[in-house]
Design a protein around this motif. Sequence first.
Motif, mmCIF file in Angstrom:
data_model
loop_
_atom_site.group_PDB
_atom_site.id
_atom_site.type_symbol
_atom_site.label_atom_id
_atom_site.label_comp_id
_atom_site.label_asym_id
_atom_site.label_seq_id
_atom_site.Cartn_x
_atom_site.Cartn_y
_atom_site.Cartn_z
ATOM 1 N N ARG A 128 64.017 48.375 42.797
ATOM 2 C CA ARG A 128 63.864 46.926 42.882
ATOM 3 C C ARG A 128 63.726 46.478 44.339
ATOM 4 O O ARG A 128 62.963 45.562 44.643
ATOM 5 C CB ARG A 128 65.076 46.247 42.253
ATOM 6 N N SER A 151 57.065 49.639 35.243
ATOM 7 C CA SER A 151 58.330 49.731 34.518
ATOM 8 C C SER A 151 59.420 50.307 35.412
ATOM 9 O O SER A 151 59.241 51.362 36.024
ATOM 10 C CB SER A 151 58.150 50.599 33.280
ATOM 11 N N GLU A 152 60.546 49.658 35.452
ATOM 12 C CA GLU A 152 61.637 50.127 36.293
ATOM 13 C C GLU A 152 62.148 51.479 35.828
ATOM 14 O O GLU A 152 62.368 52.385 36.636
ATOM 15 C CB GLU A 152 62.782 49.110 36.288
ATOM 16 N N GLU A 153 62.320 51.592 34.526
ATOM 17 C CA GLU A 153 62.911 52.824 34.002
ATOM 18 C C GLU A 153 61.963 54.011 34.216
ATOM 19 O O GLU A 153 62.358 55.033 34.763
ATOM 20 C CB GLU A 153 63.219 52.638 32.506
ATOM 21 N N ALA A 154 60.696 53.835 33.845
ATOM 22 C CA ALA A 154 59.737 54.935 33.939
ATOM 23 C C ALA A 154 59.508 55.344 35.388
ATOM 24 O O ALA A 154 59.565 56.527 35.740
ATOM 25 C CB ALA A 154 58.419 54.527 33.278
ATOM 26 N N SER A 185 67.073 55.275 41.822
ATOM 27 C CA SER A 185 67.759 54.392 40.881
ATOM 28 C C SER A 185 66.980 53.095 40.711
ATOM 29 O O SER A 185 66.125 52.744 41.525
ATOM 30 C CB SER A 185 69.154 54.076 41.382
ATOM 31 N N ARG A 186 67.300 52.384 39.664
ATOM 32 C CA ARG A 186 66.625 51.109 39.423
ATOM 33 C C ARG A 186 66.858 50.148 40.570
ATOM 34 O O ARG A 186 65.938 49.428 40.976
ATOM 35 C CB ARG A 186 67.146 50.501 38.116
ATOM 36 N N ASN A 187 68.078 50.113 41.090
ATOM 37 C CA ASN A 187 68.365 49.174 42.173
ATOM 38 C C ASN A 187 67.497 49.425 43.399
ATOM 39 O O ASN A 187 66.971 48.499 44.000
ATOM 40 C CB ASN A 187 69.839 49.256 42.568
ATOM 41 N N GLY A 221 61.395 54.733 38.032
ATOM 42 C CA GLY A 221 62.609 55.265 38.632
ATOM 43 C C GLY A 221 62.786 56.732 38.277
ATOM 44 O O GLY A 221 63.107 57.552 39.142
ATOM 45 N N ARG A 222 62.525 57.064 37.009
ATOM 46 C CA ARG A 222 62.637 58.454 36.588
ATOM 47 C C ARG A 222 61.589 59.301 37.306
ATOM 48 O O ARG A 222 61.881 60.358 37.851
ATOM 49 C CB ARG A 222 62.453 58.530 35.062
ATOM 50 N N ASP A 223 60.375 58.769 37.358
ATOM 51 C CA ASP A 223 59.262 59.479 37.981
ATOM 52 C C ASP A 223 59.543 59.778 39.456
ATOM 53 O O ASP A 223 59.321 60.887 39.940
ATOM 54 C CB ASP A 223 57.992 58.624 37.830
#
Lengths: 217, 217
Positions: free
Chosen positions: B45, B29-32, B40-42, B34-36
């Motif tokens: 990616r 998951s990008e959101e999870a 950033s999401r970019n 990235g937070r971990d």
Amino acid sequence: MTLSTAQRVAGVLRDRIEGGGLPPGTRLSEEALGRDLGVSRNTLREAFRLLVHESLVVHRLNRGVFVRVVDPADVTDIYRVRAALERAGVRAAAGAAPALRAAVTAAVDHAERAAARGDWQEVASADLRFHRALAALSGSPRIDAAMDRLLAELRLAFHAMPSPRRFHEPFLVRNRALARLLEDGEHAAAERELTTYLDDALELILGALREREGENA
Amino acid sequence: MTLSTAQRVAGVLRDRIEGGGLPPGTRLSEEALGRDLGVSRNTLREAFRLLVHESLVVHRLNRGVFVRVVDPADVTDIYRVRAALERAGVRAAAGAAPALRAAVTAAVDHAERAAARGDWQEVASADLRFHRALAALSGSPRIDAAMDRLLAELRLAFHAMPSPRRFHEPFLVRNRALARLLEDGEHAAAERELTTYLDDALELILGALREREGENA
DNA sequence: GGCTAAGATATTGTTCAACAATTCTCAATA
DNA sequence: TATTGAGAATTGTTGAACAATATCTTAGCC
């Protein structure tokens, strides 16, 4: 739309590179290209990654991406890998699916017809298809993908080639001979012929690159 | 910092995947993530793209990236490509640089020492190094890179293997035999032995995968 | 004149926030 | 049970901003 924006952008750039609009060594500016193609920098960067994966461009940290320059050492190496993959295909020819064997002969037929009407661009394309068909005899998706990447790289080097006819004509008869050896089950002979075939082709390309090198000096 | 953030992130994910922390099939998951990882999401990616290139993960449009699942068909295909590349190396052994030939013997030595002290994890690692060294005899950077990708993929499949000892022990003596054939210049015999070697190894892995398949059913 | 070094400029690397497009979830319905 | 459709969740894409790095310019020096 089944393709992402990044994929479409990558497609446009691929065409420009293979078409010669973006010659080897050209730097692909994020800002200029993004404005030109109407996409954001982030999306453009994703497209760059796809092209890096196809080894059409190289990415240098903090300096940007450049259209791949294929030098003589690269060409030599590409032929080493081709030899390994195409030999594996020839080795597997006996047990290969009929459709795969038919593709080899079909490519040779196609090349000869194109030559008969003087379409040397098409001969070049059919020749690449012939070699891809040889490698494909292994029945391996990974080998197919690897061959596609190698031949795409090689096309970059062909930009430096003066006359497609001079390069491809001598190999028409050898392609036919090779295909016939395979049809007749002469695998050992086919493998030997393939090896010298690729060596000769490599020498021809290296010679042409050296000539062009001389011009630019 | 000579590595980009994306490269470091890719490194972390690579370790987690190869260490088993992120089993095959897991969705990243990008959101999870990235937070971990605090990026950033970019950037995440971009890291994903690097891992896609190593074929440790697959990217499905609009669905995200997943840790690669290596199924029996993949393993079979990987061994097809390995056979092509390692056979090419063996064929080139005669004219290979001394350092490259020494690397083959060194890997066998290393594996035997590791086995003697019961470190089967290290035996597994040395075995992969042995096969990489075989392919490297070609002296081709592209073949080296291809082998690295193939072996990384294979490591994913090894997660399913129960006992590294049961798998690697029988091959210790065969590795030694193969290395000796190369040292003695018995290239034809070496190529034959390599072919049956890889076929046997493939059968062993497929058998183990089938067993595990049975358990999960 | 040519060279070096410091500063100015341009480009890439990374982050953030927002919205669009697509897929997934799950309850309501036939 | 199978289907459908609204809502939620996730990915795709954008634009702007700032940081880090590379490149260019120019002033000063020999």
